[in-house]
Design a protein around this motif. Structure first.
Motif, PDB file in Angstrom:
ATOM      1  N   GLU A  22     -19.865  -2.273 -13.396  1.00 32.73           N
ATOM      2  CA  GLU A  22     -20.699  -3.433 -12.668  1.00 32.73           C
ATOM      3  C   GLU A  22     -21.241  -3.302 -11.514  1.00 32.73           C
ATOM      4  OE1 GLU A  22     -18.275  -7.020 -12.844  1.00 32.73           O
ATOM      5  OE2 GLU A  22     -17.762  -6.825 -14.985  1.00 32.73           O
ATOM      6  N   GLY A  23     -21.819  -2.182 -11.521  1.00 32.25           N
ATOM      7  CA  GLY A  23     -22.501  -1.829 -10.250  1.00 32.25           C
ATOM      8  C   GLY A  23     -21.929  -1.031  -9.223  1.00 32.25           C
ATOM      9  N   ILE A  24     -20.718  -0.694  -9.550  1.00 31.36           N
ATOM     10  CA  ILE A  24     -19.750  -0.016  -8.703  1.00 31.36           C
ATOM     11  C   ILE A  24     -19.238   1.296  -9.199  1.00 31.36           C
ATOM     12  CG2 ILE A  24     -17.616  -0.127  -7.099  1.00 31.36           C
ATOM     13  CD1 ILE A  24     -19.616  -2.174  -6.294  1.00 31.36           C
ATOM     14  N   LEU A  25     -19.558   2.447  -8.471  1.00 32.18           N
ATOM     15  CA  LEU A  25     -18.929   3.695  -8.871  1.00 32.18           C
ATOM     16  C   LEU A  25     -17.894   3.736  -7.917  1.00 32.18           C
ATOM     17  CD1 LEU A  25     -19.330   6.508 -10.160  1.00 32.18           C
ATOM     18  CD2 LEU A  25     -20.443   7.218  -8.054  1.00 32.18           C
ATOM     19  N   SER A  26     -16.405   3.935  -8.650  1.00 32.70           N
ATOM     20  CA  SER A  26     -15.442   4.331  -7.958  1.00 32.70           C
ATOM     21  C   SER A  26     -14.719   5.590  -8.364  1.00 32.70           C
ATOM     22  CB  SER A  26     -14.156   3.110  -8.551  1.00 32.70           C
ATOM     23  OG  SER A  26     -14.593   1.846  -8.347  1.00 32.70           O
ATOM     24  N   ILE A  27     -14.465   6.373  -7.103  1.00 35.82           N
ATOM     25  CA  ILE A  27     -13.876   7.595  -7.407  1.00 35.82           C
ATOM     26  C   ILE A  27     -12.406   7.650  -6.691  1.00 35.82           C
ATOM     27  CG2 ILE A  27     -14.102  10.177  -6.629  1.00 35.82           C
ATOM     28  CD1 ILE A  27     -17.336   9.349  -6.173  1.00 35.82           C
ATOM     29  N   HIS A  28     -11.484   7.992  -7.571  1.00 31.54           N
ATOM     30  CA  HIS A  28     -10.125   8.012  -7.282  1.00 31.54           C
ATOM     31  C   HIS A  28      -9.690   9.225  -6.968  1.00 31.54           C
ATOM     32  CE1 HIS A  28      -9.683   3.813  -8.566  1.00 31.54           C
ATOM     33  NE2 HIS A  28     -10.567   4.145  -9.633  1.00 31.54           N
ATOM     34  N   LEU A  29      -9.253   9.428  -5.545  1.00 34.58           N
ATOM     35  CA  LEU A  29      -8.695  10.621  -5.093  1.00 34.58           C
ATOM     36  C   LEU A  29      -7.184  10.780  -4.675  1.00 34.58           C
ATOM     37  CD1 LEU A  29     -11.686  10.346  -2.570  1.00 34.58           C
ATOM     38  CD2 LEU A  29     -11.453  12.394  -4.134  1.00 34.58           C
ATOM     39  N   PRO A  30      -6.377  11.094  -5.624  1.00 31.36           N
ATOM     40  CA  PRO A  30      -4.910  10.982  -5.832  1.00 31.36           C
ATOM     41  C   PRO A  30      -4.402  12.013  -4.635  1.00 31.36           C
ATOM     42  CG  PRO A  30      -5.713  11.750  -8.039  1.00 31.36           C
ATOM     43  CD  PRO A  30      -6.907  11.828  -7.213  1.00 31.36           C
ATOM     44  N   LYS A  31      -3.382  11.480  -3.832  1.00 33.86           N
ATOM     45  CA  LYS A  31      -2.822  12.321  -2.893  1.00 33.86           C
ATOM     46  C   LYS A  31      -2.031  13.293  -3.444  1.00 33.86           C
ATOM     47  CE  LYS A  31      -2.823   8.749   0.777  1.00 33.86           C
ATOM     48  NZ  LYS A  31      -2.152   7.835   1.733  1.00 33.86           N
ATOM     49  N   LYS A  32      -1.702  14.576  -2.768  1.00 33.16           N
ATOM     50  CA  LYS A  32      -0.711  15.412  -3.261  1.00 33.16           C
ATOM     51  C   LYS A  32       0.752  14.941  -3.002  1.00 33.16           C
ATOM     52  CE  LYS A  32      -3.219  19.513  -2.247  1.00 33.16           C
ATOM     53  NZ  LYS A  32      -3.073  20.623  -1.367  1.00 33.16           N
ATOM     54  N   GLU A  33       1.680  15.101  -3.844  1.00 32.71           N
ATOM     55  CA  GLU A  33       2.907  14.656  -3.804  1.00 32.71           C
ATOM     56  C   GLU A  33       3.502  14.661  -2.373  1.00 32.71           C
ATOM     57  OE1 GLU A  33       4.801  12.685  -5.786  1.00 32.71           O
ATOM     58  OE2 GLU A  33       2.987  12.690  -7.134  1.00 32.71           O
ATOM     59  N   GLU A  34       3.323  15.670  -1.869  1.00 30.62           N
ATOM     60  CA  GLU A  34       4.190  16.013  -0.447  1.00 30.62           C
ATOM     61  C   GLU A  34       3.293  15.254   0.630  1.00 30.62           C
ATOM     62  OE1 GLU A  34       1.380  19.599  -1.345  1.00 30.62           O
ATOM     63  OE2 GLU A  34       2.808  18.562  -2.491  1.00 30.62           O
ATOM     64  N   ALA A  35       2.163  14.645   0.331  1.00 27.30           N
ATOM     65  CA  ALA A  35       1.182  13.931   1.205  1.00 27.30           C
ATOM     66  C   ALA A  35       1.958  12.395   1.245  1.00 27.30           C
ATOM     67  CB  ALA A  35      -0.090  14.094   1.267  1.00 27.30           C
ATOM     68  N   LYS A  36       2.345  11.896  -0.012  1.00 30.94           N
ATOM     69  CA  LYS A  36       2.728  10.599  -0.116  1.00 30.94           C
ATOM     70  C   LYS A  36       3.881  10.207   0.852  1.00 30.94           C
ATOM     71  CE  LYS A  36       1.204  10.585  -4.893  1.00 30.94           C
ATOM     72  NZ  LYS A  36       1.416  10.199  -6.224  1.00 30.94           N
ATOM     73  N   PRO A  37       4.057   8.810   1.216  1.00 35.74           N
ATOM     74  CA  PRO A  37       5.124   8.469   2.083  1.00 35.74           C
ATOM     75  C   PRO A  37       6.536   8.541   1.465  1.00 35.74           C
ATOM     76  CG  PRO A  37       3.596   6.699   1.849  1.00 35.74           C
ATOM     77  CD  PRO A  37       2.803   7.697   1.228  1.00 35.74           C
ATOM     78  N   LYS A  38       7.433   8.763   1.998  1.00 29.86           N
ATOM     79  CA  LYS A  38       8.895   8.951   1.546  1.00 29.86           C
ATOM     80  C   LYS A  38       9.532   7.723   2.068  1.00 29.86           C
ATOM     81  CE  LYS A  38       7.933  13.313   0.086  1.00 29.86           C
ATOM     82  NZ  LYS A  38       6.777  13.378  -0.408  1.00 29.86           N
ATOM     83  N   PRO A  39      10.450   7.190   1.132  1.00 24.25           N
ATOM     84  CA  PRO A  39      11.088   6.087   1.587  1.00 24.25           C
ATOM     85  C   PRO A  39      12.302   6.593   2.617  1.00 24.25           C
ATOM     86  CG  PRO A  39      11.715   6.725  -0.653  1.00 24.25           C
ATOM     87  CD  PRO A  39      10.504   7.496  -0.284  1.00 24.25           C
ATOM     88  N   SER A  40      12.644   5.471   3.511  1.00 22.55           N
ATOM     89  CA  SER A  40      13.490   5.928   4.439  1.00 22.55           C
ATOM     90  C   SER A  40      15.023   6.181   3.843  1.00 22.55           C
ATOM     91  CB  SER A  40      13.761   4.823   5.633  1.00 22.55           C
ATOM     92  OG  SER A  40      14.031   3.619   4.944  1.00 22.55           O
ATOM     93  N   ARG A  41      15.516   6.938   4.317  1.00 25.61           N
ATOM     94  CA  ARG A  41      17.249   7.201   3.670  1.00 25.61           C
ATOM     95  C   ARG A  41      17.910   7.498   4.826  1.00 25.61           C
ATOM     96  NH1 ARG A  41      18.557  12.659   3.334  1.00 25.61           N
ATOM     97  NH2 ARG A  41      16.863  14.133   4.271  1.00 25.61           N
ATOM     98  N   MET A  42      19.350   7.090   4.550  1.00 22.59           N
ATOM     99  CA  MET A  42      20.364   7.276   5.416  1.00 22.59           C
ATOM    100  C   MET A  42      20.842   8.719   5.302  1.00 22.59           C
ATOM    101  SD  MET A  42      20.604   4.427   6.878  1.00 22.59           S
ATOM    102  CE  MET A  42      22.101   4.531   7.882  1.00 22.59           C
ATOM    103  N   ILE A  43      20.869   9.202   6.595  1.00 23.19           N
ATOM    104  CA  ILE A  43      21.433  10.596   6.675  1.00 23.19           C
ATOM    105  C   ILE A  43      23.036  10.546   7.128  1.00 23.19           C
ATOM    106  CG2 ILE A  43      21.392  12.910   7.849  1.00 23.19           C
ATOM    107  CD1 ILE A  43      18.411  12.115   8.123  1.00 23.19           C
ATOM    108  N   SER A  44      23.952  11.361   6.176  1.00 22.92           N
ATOM    109  CA  SER A  44      25.241  11.080   6.676  1.00 22.92           C
ATOM    110  C   SER A  44      25.563  12.080   7.782  1.00 22.92           C
ATOM    111  CB  SER A  44      26.113  11.332   5.338  1.00 22.92           C
ATOM    112  OG  SER A  44      25.977  12.637   4.834  1.00 22.92           O
ATOM    113  N   ILE A  45      26.595  11.820   8.600  1.00 25.64           N
ATOM    114  CA  ILE A  45      26.843  12.464   9.621  1.00 25.64           C
ATOM    115  C   ILE A  45      28.346  13.270   9.103  1.00 25.64           C
ATOM    116  CG2 ILE A  45      27.783  12.628  12.165  1.00 25.64           C
ATOM    117  CD1 ILE A  45      25.992  10.002  12.375  1.00 25.64           C
ATOM    118  N   LYS A  46      28.246  14.583   9.635  1.00 18.84           N
ATOM    119  CA  LYS A  46      29.598  15.186   8.953  1.00 18.84           C
ATOM    120  C   LYS A  46      30.259  15.592  10.295  1.00 18.84           C
ATOM    121  CE  LYS A  46      27.495  17.277   4.836  1.00 18.84           C
ATOM    122  NZ  LYS A  46      27.039  18.237   3.975  1.00 18.84           N
TER     123      LYS A  46
END
Length: 147
Positions: free
Chosen positions: A123-147
């Motif tokens: 419908e008149g729009i050319l869409s180009i999808h540029l996937p990010k590399k896995e290492e560039a995607k944001p990572k969810p926050s996680r808890m780090i245990s203290i030893k």
């Protein structure tokens, strides 16, 4: 004055954040129209998984476009030649037109997975999808245990 948007929550630079401050969009040599017509408007969007470039090109067909990736430079181009001729007794009419453009974007090597780039025209729009590399995607926050 250059306006630069920064995202302090992200450890990776954003293509969208640096849209105006990077040299990957060189208006002098990488974006032009051979016929001195207006270049198609372009939107650049980013989400967690990809960048999307949308090119407004109404009235064109899917086969009118050429998209190439060469040394991290994405180039979108088109060249259209049209002729219309009609004859009616003593009268004849012949119209022709020629349009061409080229837009190029230098992609950051560390963010885009060049092997997975895909495009579609709808419908008149050319869409180009540029996937990010896995290492560039944001990572969810996680808890780090203290030893």
């Amino acid at each position: 004055m250059t306006l630069v948007k920064r995202n302090p929550d992200s450890s990776f630079p954003s293509l969208f954040d640096n849209f105006f401050s990077r040299d990957w969009m060189d208006w002098n040599s990488l974006n032009y129209s051979n016929t001195n017509t207006t270049l198609p408007a372009v939107n650049v969007r980013e989400d967690d998984h990809e960048f999307t470039i949308e090119v407004a090109a109404p009235g064109m067909k899917r086969n009118d476009f050429n998209i190439s990736l060469d040394n991290n430079q994405l180039t979108i181009s088109s060249e259209i030649k049209r002729e219309d001729e009609s004859k009616n007794g003593k009268y004849s009419r012949k119209e022709f037109s020629y349009q061409s453009f080229q837009r190029s974007f230098r992609l950051p090597v560390d963010l885009i997975d060049g092997d997975k780039i895909a495009a579609k025209y709808d419908e008149g729009i050319l869409s180009i999808h540029l996937p990010k590399k896995e290492e560039a995607k944001p990572k969810p926050s996680r808890m780090i245990s203290i030893k």
